[in-house]
Motif scaffolding. Structure first.
Motif, PDB file in Angstrom:
ATOM      1  N   GLU A  26     -18.330 -12.254  -9.854  1.00 19.69           N
ATOM      2  CA  GLU A  26     -18.302 -10.875  -9.353  1.00 19.69           C
ATOM      3  C   GLU A  26     -17.888  -9.883 -10.432  1.00 19.69           C
ATOM      4  O   GLU A  26     -18.195  -8.691 -10.327  1.00 19.69           O
ATOM      5  CB  GLU A  26     -17.379 -10.755  -8.131  1.00 19.69           C
ATOM      6  CG  GLU A  26     -15.926 -11.084  -8.394  1.00 19.69           C
ATOM      7  CD  GLU A  26     -15.576 -12.573  -8.390  1.00 19.69           C
ATOM      8  OE1 GLU A  26     -14.392 -12.891  -8.641  1.00 19.69           O
ATOM      9  OE2 GLU A  26     -16.457 -13.418  -8.145  1.00 19.69           O
ATOM     10  N   GLU A  31     -23.637  -8.791  -7.073  1.00 17.80           N
ATOM     11  CA  GLU A  31     -23.883  -9.654  -5.923  1.00 17.80           C
ATOM     12  C   GLU A  31     -24.741  -8.976  -4.851  1.00 17.80           C
ATOM     13  O   GLU A  31     -25.264  -9.646  -3.958  1.00 17.80           O
ATOM     14  CB  GLU A  31     -22.552 -10.119  -5.326  1.00 17.80           C
ATOM     15  CG  GLU A  31     -22.695 -11.265  -4.349  1.00 17.80           C
ATOM     16  CD  GLU A  31     -21.365 -11.822  -3.879  1.00 17.80           C
ATOM     17  OE1 GLU A  31     -21.344 -12.999  -3.516  1.00 17.80           O
ATOM     18  OE2 GLU A  31     -20.351 -11.091  -3.870  1.00 17.80           O
ATOM     19  N   TYR A  34     -28.086 -10.450  -4.169  1.00 17.09           N
ATOM     20  CA  TYR A  34     -27.949 -11.773  -3.565  1.00 17.09           C
ATOM     21  C   TYR A  34     -27.733 -11.625  -2.059  1.00 17.09           C
ATOM     22  O   TYR A  34     -28.350 -12.324  -1.266  1.00 17.09           O
ATOM     23  CB  TYR A  34     -26.762 -12.531  -4.185  1.00 17.09           C
ATOM     24  CG  TYR A  34     -26.973 -12.958  -5.617  1.00 17.09           C
ATOM     25  CD1 TYR A  34     -27.147 -14.301  -5.934  1.00 17.09           C
ATOM     26  CD2 TYR A  34     -26.983 -12.042  -6.657  1.00 17.09           C
ATOM     27  CE1 TYR A  34     -27.325 -14.714  -7.244  1.00 17.09           C
ATOM     28  CE2 TYR A  34     -27.165 -12.441  -7.966  1.00 17.09           C
ATOM     29  CZ  TYR A  34     -27.342 -13.780  -8.257  1.00 17.09           C
ATOM     30  OH  TYR A  34     -27.531 -14.180  -9.547  1.00 17.09           O
ATOM     31  N   THR A  40     -24.699 -15.742  -1.443  1.00 15.28           N
ATOM     32  CA  THR A  40     -23.500 -15.240  -2.116  1.00 15.28           C
ATOM     33  C   THR A  40     -23.294 -16.023  -3.409  1.00 15.28           C
ATOM     34  O   THR A  40     -23.990 -17.008  -3.676  1.00 15.28           O
ATOM     35  CB  THR A  40     -22.244 -15.402  -1.231  1.00 15.28           C
ATOM     36  OG1 THR A  40     -21.945 -16.796  -1.112  1.00 15.28           O
ATOM     37  CG2 THR A  40     -22.431 -14.778   0.137  1.00 15.28           C
ATOM     38  N   PHE A  41     -22.316 -15.599  -4.165  1.00 16.29           N
ATOM     39  CA  PHE A  41     -22.012 -16.300  -5.406  1.00 16.29           C
ATOM     40  C   PHE A  41     -21.447 -17.702  -5.164  1.00 16.29           C
ATOM     41  O   PHE A  41     -21.306 -18.479  -6.096  1.00 16.29           O
ATOM     42  CB  PHE A  41     -21.040 -15.490  -6.268  1.00 16.29           C
ATOM     43  CG  PHE A  41     -21.672 -14.310  -6.955  1.00 16.29           C
ATOM     44  CD1 PHE A  41     -22.975 -14.337  -7.400  1.00 16.29           C
ATOM     45  CD2 PHE A  41     -20.940 -13.158  -7.178  1.00 16.29           C
ATOM     46  CE1 PHE A  41     -23.561 -13.259  -8.046  1.00 16.29           C
ATOM     47  CE2 PHE A  41     -21.498 -12.067  -7.828  1.00 16.29           C
ATOM     48  CZ  PHE A  41     -22.814 -12.119  -8.260  1.00 16.29           C
ATOM     49  N   VAL A  45     -25.042 -18.478  -9.504  1.00 11.59           N
ATOM     50  CA  VAL A  45     -25.683 -17.329 -10.137  1.00 11.59           C
ATOM     51  C   VAL A  45     -27.053 -17.783 -10.625  1.00 11.59           C
ATOM     52  O   VAL A  45     -27.199 -18.860 -11.221  1.00 11.59           O
ATOM     53  CB  VAL A  45     -24.831 -16.789 -11.309  1.00 11.59           C
ATOM     54  CG1 VAL A  45     -25.546 -15.673 -12.045  1.00 11.59           C
ATOM     55  CG2 VAL A  45     -23.472 -16.321 -10.795  1.00 11.59           C
TER      56      VAL A  45
END
Length: 103
Positions: A26, A31, A34, A40-41, A45
């Motif tokens: 982050e 993000e 995404y 999400t992370f 990535v």
């Protein structure tokens, strides 16, 4: 865990930088795009984002990510045509314990 593979993987400055980026993605990546896709992370990535941040050729980054993955430092997940990488904190902790206790 194979310490010699980890030492080799971490001997390259860009590979160490990738590990740093993935520690707190982050801080280094956006993000929002995404989240638009329900990702999400936590998944990782995208290779394309890592490549863009590094400024290196996609083939070089793919090679670096493979080296880190083979050393056990990264995990990957493929979603559609994209591959996402995240740190393997279990292996990182095992390596940290090894360095602290064995060296």
């Amino acid at each position: 865990m194979e310490p010699s593979l980890i030492y080799k993987a971490l001997s390259n400055e860009t590979r160490r930088q990738i590990m740093l980026w993935l520690k707190k993605p982050e801080d280094y990546f956006d993000e929002a795009k995404y989240l638009e896709h329900g990702i999400t992370f936590r998944i990782g990535v995208c290779v394309a984002d890592i490549q863009a941040k590094s400024g290196l050729a996609q083939s070089v980054i793919s090679s670096y990510l493979l080296t880190l993955q083979q050393a056990g430092l990264l995990q990957s997940e493929r979603i559609g045509k994209w591959t996402y990488y995240r740190r393997n904190d279990k292996t990182i902790q095992e390596f940290s314990d090894y360095v602290r206790n064995e060296l």
